[in-house]
Design an enzyme around this catalytic site. Sequence first.
Site, short mmCIF file in Angstrom:
data_model
loop_
_atom_site.label_atom_id
_atom_site.label_comp_id
_atom_site.label_asym_id
_atom_site.label_seq_id
_atom_site.Cartn_x
_atom_site.Cartn_y
_atom_site.Cartn_z
CG HIS A 1 4.40 5.93 17.59
ND1 HIS A 1 5.02 5.44 18.59
CD2 HIS A 1 5.42 6.58 16.96
CE1 HIS A 1 6.63 5.55 18.61
NE2 HIS A 1 6.79 6.29 17.52
CE LYS B 1 -3.98 -1.79 2.48
NZ LYS B 1 -5.10 -1.41 1.56
CD GLU C 1 17.21 7.49 22.95
OE1 GLU C 1 16.87 7.30 24.28
OE2 GLU C 1 16.44 6.77 22.43
CD GLU D 1 14.96 9.89 0.89
OE1 GLU D 1 16.23 9.58 0.46
OE2 GLU D 1 14.17 10.91 0.23
CE LYS E 1 7.69 8.16 23.36
NZ LYS E 1 8.34 6.61 23.48
NE ARG F 1 11.61 3.14 12.89
CZ ARG F 1 12.61 2.65 13.85
NH1 ARG F 1 13.78 2.36 13.52
NH2 ARG F 1 11.93 1.90 14.76
CD GLU G 1 4.86 0.78 17.28
OE1 GLU G 1 4.51 1.36 18.20
OE2 GLU G 1 5.67 0.09 17.00
#
Length: 210
Positions: A135, A35, A169, A53, A127, A92, A154
Amino acid sequence: MSSEVLGERRVAEQIRLNPRFLAVYKFAIEELMTKLRILSEEFDLAHRHDPIEHISSRVKRPEAIEDKVRRRGLAPDLPAIAEGLDDMAGVRVICPFVSDVYTVAEMLTGQDDVELLRRKDYIATPKPNGYRSLHLIVRIPVFLSDRVERVKVEVQLRTIAMDFWATLEHKLSYKYESQVPGDFAAELADVAMLASHLDSRMQKLHQRLG
């Protein structure tokens, strides 16, 4: 041996004895990535700009599932795990600009067979450590040989700058077992702010080019 440990082992054993349990999450990822690739190519043809990207994906490993089942206090059986965990399958999506993040999210959740369950906007409200990303928990149909399953995935959408910061991080947190030294934490928060400013300036340049 504690009942908790036995429960975790039962979870791992159940997963290994039921390969279709994780397979449906793999299939859901493939459906979702198809999709997204279609949206990416079609949007580029229509607007001469590709809002995506890069796309990556993963299905949680049984060991990671065991760990989360223990931390969440879920019953050690597959139906409870499928209902209780939202991130068994993850996709992601890396976008060039902040506006692209919201454009892709809107296009994806606007499809008839994509059900939006939850949305957390860590771009609008980062955060405390500086983490920024959008998300989505969505549910999509997976058509199997004998049934249709609606599977949760997710989806994390972020810019290149956000992803660069989040990757580093994560590496630091893993190295220090989530106990990043105070000066590192402060520096990371500062760098997150710089990444946010970079995104803002690049967005303005993008808008000027029209």
